[in-house]
Design an enzyme around this catalytic site. Structure first.
Site, PDB file in Angstrom:
ATOM      1  N   CYS A 166      -6.921 -39.431 -24.257  1.00  0.00           N
ATOM      2  CA  CYS A 166      -7.694 -40.601 -23.824  1.00  0.00           C
ATOM      3  C   CYS A 166      -7.371 -41.020 -22.402  1.00  0.00           C
ATOM      4  O   CYS A 166      -8.246 -41.536 -21.696  1.00  0.00           O
ATOM      5  CB  CYS A 166      -7.506 -41.756 -24.802  1.00  0.00           C
ATOM      6  SG  CYS A 166      -5.911 -42.605 -24.751  1.00  0.00           S
ATOM      7  N   ASP A 167      -6.142 -40.798 -21.935  1.00  0.00           N
ATOM      8  CA  ASP A 167      -5.779 -41.145 -20.561  1.00  0.00           C
ATOM      9  C   ASP A 167      -6.708 -40.477 -19.549  1.00  0.00           C
ATOM     10  O   ASP A 167      -6.965 -41.005 -18.466  1.00  0.00           O
ATOM     11  CB  ASP A 167      -4.355 -40.705 -20.223  1.00  0.00           C
ATOM     12  CG  ASP A 167      -3.329 -40.953 -21.298  1.00  0.00           C
ATOM     13  OD1 ASP A 167      -3.702 -41.003 -22.489  1.00  0.00           O
ATOM     14  OD2 ASP A 167      -2.145 -41.052 -20.972  1.00  0.00           O
ATOM     15  N   ALA A 168      -7.179 -39.285 -19.916  1.00  0.00           N
ATOM     16  CA  ALA A 168      -8.027 -38.515 -18.996  1.00  0.00           C
ATOM     17  C   ALA A 168      -9.283 -39.269 -18.605  1.00  0.00           C
ATOM     18  O   ALA A 168      -9.887 -38.984 -17.563  1.00  0.00           O
ATOM     19  CB  ALA A 168      -8.399 -37.171 -19.631  1.00  0.00           C
ATOM     20  N   LEU A 169      -9.693 -40.237 -19.416  1.00  0.00           N
ATOM     21  CA  LEU A 169     -10.924 -40.956 -19.118  1.00  0.00           C
ATOM     22  C   LEU A 169     -10.773 -41.933 -17.958  1.00  0.00           C
ATOM     23  O   LEU A 169     -11.769 -42.439 -17.440  1.00  0.00           O
ATOM     24  CB  LEU A 169     -11.431 -41.671 -20.376  1.00  0.00           C
ATOM     25  CG  LEU A 169     -11.832 -40.718 -21.510  1.00  0.00           C
ATOM     26  CD1 LEU A 169     -12.345 -41.512 -22.711  1.00  0.00           C
ATOM     27  CD2 LEU A 169     -12.876 -39.704 -21.052  1.00  0.00           C
TER      28      LEU A 169
END
Length: 385
Positions: A166-169
């Site tokens: 989710c951090d990639a978003l």
């Protein structure tokens, strides 16, 4: 439950009776109204940014200049530098870009390694120097042309090829979206939107309106038996969401879909705010992590203020939420300008202390302060309510 502070006395209770709140920024006595004065907001942002830049200059960069940790910090420094008479902060970023040759990281398709691309694109939009986006544009073209057909299970180093966590978003779609605006090329935004929904289909829990950190957390539970939803992880998502929407034309096909996701997440996040005004490291098990955490809190406060500034959230419901969150953030700043209570690098909820700090927390703080400064420009009465 979302509650509203109705008086100065309520502010005093918030600041002095809430557990975990210390008034590093302003000494032993804090006038509640001062936290919402534009001069105070600008001053505390200067102190936090100057502390961070001085730490880089004095002690060197703890992480590589191109690293995602610093890239997240740069977003806040850019926001501060965009306020009139604060251009010196943009000069800091230009110098960093020149030092890096305006390149992204070595792991070409890993979102962390091109998070810095959003700052490059913003600087290009201001200065129109093509060298600032030339390397990232080549990389972005290859991202657009990539198949992106792998499943997102957390194995086989999938993070090097897909937005599988989710951090990639906050890292990937934001970089492509700002490049889309900088170059007027809709392909980058289209790819960001397509891949956003791929990650969402896998990691978003529609019942909770929250994202799991990655596939390895889908079946994990907290000590209290509830699902594991990491505060900063969802902070990355919500902050990334508004930064993608910031680059969407009014008639963009997916705009309404993004706005619905944003409102659903905003309502859920607001409902999980703790009495101290912050969000603790675990959203559904705050008792296991009883201390405020400022990186997740900063990203939430930033994203909610962005929604107020763009008319997506109603003031009556969300202004009390961000006001309490800002108090939790501002009172986490030490006398020397260091921001405390930032959870260390990780992938799940963890303990924090008043002396723990990290660059991405600084970025979140400055993004928040800038949106608050903007909000008070258009809602001056809010400072008194």
């Amino acid at each position: 439950m979302i509650t509203q502070l109705k008086s100065k006395r309520s502010w005093l209770l918030l600041l002095f009776l809430m557990p975990g709140i210390k008034t590093y920024a302003t000494g032993p006595v804090v006038k509640p109204d001062s936290l919402l004065q534009k001069a105070y907001i600008l001053n505390i942002m200067h102190r936090v940014a100057d502390w961070q830049i001085n730490d880089w200059n004095t002690n060197g960069f703890k992480h590589a200049k191109v690293d995602w940790t610093n890239a997240a910090c740069y977003t806040g420094i850019y926001a501060l530098g965009s306020i009139k008479n604060n251009e010196k902060y943009l000069t800091t970023l230009v110098n960093i870009g020149n030092d890096l040759g305006w390149n992204t990281g070595r792991d070409r398709f890993m979102a962390d390694d091109y998070c810095i691309g959003q700052t490059y694109s913003l600087l290009y939009t201001k200065y129109k120097d093509k060298k600032m986006i030339a390397p990232f544009t080549l990389l972005a073209d290859s991202i657009v042309n990539k198949q992106h057909d792998e499943p997102l299970e957390w194995k086989n180093h999938i993070a090097s090829r897909e937005w599988a966590w989710c951090d990639a978003l906050f890292m990937g779609p934001t970089a492509l979206s700002y490049l889309s605006t900088a170059t007027s090329n809709p392909q980058y935004l289209d790819t960001a939107a397509k891949l956003w929904w791929k990650t969402t289909d896998y990691l978003y829990d529609p019942a909770e309106h929250l994202y799991f950190r990655d596939g390895s957390y889908l079946d994990k539970k907290e000590k209290n038996g509830k699902k594991v939803f990491w505060a900063r992880g969802n902070g990355w998502v919500l902050a990334g969401l508004v930064r993608v929407m910031e680059n969407m034309p009014a008639n963009y096909p997916d705009k309404k879909k993004f706005e619905k996701l944003y409102r659903d997440m905003a309502a859920r996040v607001a409902s999980l705010q703790q009495p101290d005004g912050s969000w603790h490291a675990s959203l559904l098990d705050p008792e296991s992590y009883p201390v405020k955490e400022t990186s997740g809190t900063g990203f939430y406060c930033y994203a909610l203020l962005w929604g107020l500034n763009h008319g997506l959230l109603d003031n009556k419901t969300y202004w009390p939420v961000v006001k309490k969150a800002w108090a939790a953030l501002a009172t986490s700043v030490h006398a020397d300008g260091m921001l405390g209570y930032v959870q260390r690098i990780g992938a799940s909820p963890d303990a924090v202390t008043e002396n723990s700090t990290e660059v991405y927390g600084v970025g979140a703080f400055l993004l928040t302060g800038t949106q608050l400064y903007q909000y008070l420009n258009t809602h001056p009465v809010a400072a008194k309510n």
